[in-house]
Design a protein around this motif. Structure first.
Motif, PDB file in Angstrom:
ATOM      1  N   ASN A 177       2.782  -7.618  -0.850  1.00  0.00           N
ATOM      2  CA  ASN A 177       3.765  -8.704  -0.846  1.00  0.00           C
ATOM      3  C   ASN A 177       3.581  -9.674  -2.003  1.00  0.00           C
ATOM      4  OD1 ASN A 177       4.844  -7.655   1.498  1.00  0.00           O
ATOM      5  ND2 ASN A 177       3.721  -9.038   2.848  1.00  0.00           N
ATOM      6  N   TYR A 232       6.371 -10.731  -4.444  1.00  0.00           N
ATOM      7  CA  TYR A 232       7.467 -11.608  -4.021  1.00  0.00           C
ATOM      8  C   TYR A 232       7.134 -13.088  -4.189  1.00  0.00           C
ATOM      9  CZ  TYR A 232       9.362  -7.401  -1.885  1.00  0.00           C
ATOM     10  OH  TYR A 232       9.857  -6.130  -1.673  1.00  0.00           O
ATOM     11  N   LEU A 268       5.936 -11.204   5.657  1.00  0.00           N
ATOM     12  CA  LEU A 268       6.905 -10.174   5.297  1.00  0.00           C
ATOM     13  C   LEU A 268       6.405  -8.827   5.793  1.00  0.00           C
ATOM     14  CD1 LEU A 268       9.559  -9.592   3.722  1.00  0.00           C
ATOM     15  CD2 LEU A 268       8.130  -9.125   1.713  1.00  0.00           C
ATOM     16  N   GLY A 318       7.844  -5.122   5.687  1.00  0.00           N
ATOM     17  CA  GLY A 318       8.950  -4.361   5.122  1.00  0.00           C
ATOM     18  C   GLY A 318       9.894  -5.322   4.429  1.00  0.00           C
ATOM     19  N   GLU A 319      11.151  -5.372   4.893  1.00  0.00           N
ATOM     20  CA  GLU A 319      12.111  -6.339   4.363  1.00  0.00           C
ATOM     21  C   GLU A 319      12.304  -7.524   5.305  1.00  0.00           C
ATOM     22  OE1 GLU A 319      15.638  -4.101   3.773  1.00  0.00           O
ATOM     23  OE2 GLU A 319      14.941  -3.128   1.936  1.00  0.00           O
ATOM     24  N   ASN A 320      11.637  -7.499   6.445  1.00  0.00           N
ATOM     25  CA  ASN A 320      11.831  -8.537   7.457  1.00  0.00           C
ATOM     26  C   ASN A 320      10.971  -9.756   7.150  1.00  0.00           C
ATOM     27  OD1 ASN A 320      13.623  -6.914   9.018  1.00  0.00           O
ATOM     28  ND2 ASN A 320      11.849  -5.811   9.828  1.00  0.00           N
ATOM     29  N   LYS A 347      15.953 -11.493   5.581  1.00  0.00           N
ATOM     30  CA  LYS A 347      15.661 -10.284   4.814  1.00  0.00           C
ATOM     31  C   LYS A 347      15.307 -10.678   3.384  1.00  0.00           C
ATOM     32  CE  LYS A 347      16.869  -7.115   7.932  1.00  0.00           C
ATOM     33  NZ  LYS A 347      15.944  -6.078   8.460  1.00  0.00           N
ATOM     34  N   LEU A 348      14.216 -10.117   2.875  1.00  0.00           N
ATOM     35  CA  LEU A 348      13.802 -10.322   1.497  1.00  0.00           C
ATOM     36  C   LEU A 348      13.837  -8.980   0.794  1.00  0.00           C
ATOM     37  CD1 LEU A 348      12.742 -12.018  -0.819  1.00  0.00           C
ATOM     38  CD2 LEU A 348      10.443 -11.846   0.164  1.00  0.00           C
ATOM     39  N   GLN A 349      14.789  -8.846  -0.124  1.00  0.00           N
ATOM     40  CA  GLN A 349      14.977  -7.591  -0.853  1.00  0.00           C
ATOM     41  C   GLN A 349      15.013  -7.896  -2.338  1.00  0.00           C
ATOM     42  OE1 GLN A 349      18.728  -6.735   1.261  1.00  0.00           O
ATOM     43  NE2 GLN A 349      17.774  -4.873   2.027  1.00  0.00           N
ATOM     44  N   LEU A 372      16.699 -13.422  -1.092  1.00  0.00           N
ATOM     45  CA  LEU A 372      16.281 -13.732   0.269  1.00  0.00           C
ATOM     46  C   LEU A 372      17.458 -14.315   1.032  1.00  0.00           C
ATOM     47  CD1 LEU A 372      14.220 -14.275   2.569  1.00  0.00           C
ATOM     48  CD2 LEU A 372      13.693 -16.457   1.427  1.00  0.00           C
TER      49      LEU A 372
END
Length: 277
Positions: free
Chosen positions: A34, A37, A83, A85-87, A101-103, A107
């Motif tokens: 992570n 990010y 975080l 995954g994407e959650n 969701k963080l992609q 965010l």
């Protein structure tokens, strides 16, 4: 009439971050997967019940110790983030205050019924995946560019006569003006109290809350002319200049029904107040 619940929207305005306390203990180090990010994310959009609000100047920063610094009002708050995954989950003192969701560089975060869109600082539109939809706001500037109210043009629009800047197709009209001295603020607040005992006023409701980090008081009432809502946002200081002193902002709406002068649209107008706009 028991309508005190309307002032619960103040929780959304203050986001409940300060009410939970800003003494979040430092979290553990962020997992290696992570670490990519970490950094500052700028707010590019805010919506509540399909109502758009002003995102300017709002941001959050993901720190490597597991904390997140949030600046959504006039002061920063701190929480913890995780975080999987994407959650994305944000907590304060073990209580979940936001999920999303963080992609990549984008965010999407939901808090207190509001959805926030964030994009990593410095990311290009292609990298962020953000669409360029143009400005979704009209800007009302008052008294020497001291402050501005921004609101969606499809819900409220400018009155070309300049007499009432905020109005809608369902008959709601309103305006915003300044109170330039502490004495005027006290005088107008006294007027709020006098309406509570006036024989001409019915269904009087009063409540205190926070708008953009400043203390505010609102009243909603009915008289022979219809329904009215009045709000005073007190900056507790002169936020103007020598030519245009400004101690507080006064916001007023009038309409045919209770719901028309105190609904999500009105809340959005009040919440969009910003200094120096």
């Amino acid at each position: 009439m028991k309508k005190q619940w309307i002032f619960l929207f103040a929780l959304a305005l203050s986001l409940a971050l300060s009410s939970c306390g800003s003494d979040s203990s430092a979290g553990s180090a962020v997992p290696d997967e992570n670490a990519a990010y970490l950094g500052k994310y700028l707010c590019t959009g805010i919506t509540m019940d399909e109502l758009s609000m002003n995102p300017d100047g709002k941001w959050l920063e993901l720190n490597d110790n597991g904390t997140v610094t949030i600046f959504l009002t006039e002061e920063s708050d701190e929480a913890e983030w995780k975080l999987e995954g994407e959650n994305f989950t944000m907590t304060i003192a073990g209580k979940t205050v936001g999920t999303g969701k963080l992609q990549g560089n984008k965010l999407i975060l939901e808090m207190m019924g509001m959805e926030y869109d964030f994009v990593r600082e410095g990311a290009s539109p292609e990298q962020s995946g953000a669409e360029n939809t143009g400005s979704a706001f009209a800007t009302f500037t008052c008294y020497g560019n001291l402050y501005a109210v921004r609101y969606p043009t499809d819900l409220f629009h400018q009155d070309t006569t300049g007499l009432s800047d905020l109005y809608s197709d369902d008959g709601v009209k309103g305006w915003i003006t300044k109170l330039d001295t502490e004495e005027r603020v006290s005088e107008w607040l006294t007027g709020f109290d006098e309406k509570a005992t006036s024989e001409a006023v019915r269904d009087y409701i009063s409540g205190d809350f926070t708008v953009s980090g400043y203390p505010a008081r609102a009243i909603v009432y009915q008289d022979q002319d219809g329904w009215h809502s009045e709000v005073i946002v007190d900056f507790k200081k002169d936020a103007g200049n020598d030519t245009y002193p400004m101690r507080a902002a006064y916001i007023y709406f009038t309409g045919d029904t209770y719901g028309s002068v105190w609904n999500e649209k009105i809340h959005g107008i009040i919440n969009s107040l910003s200094l120096g706009g």
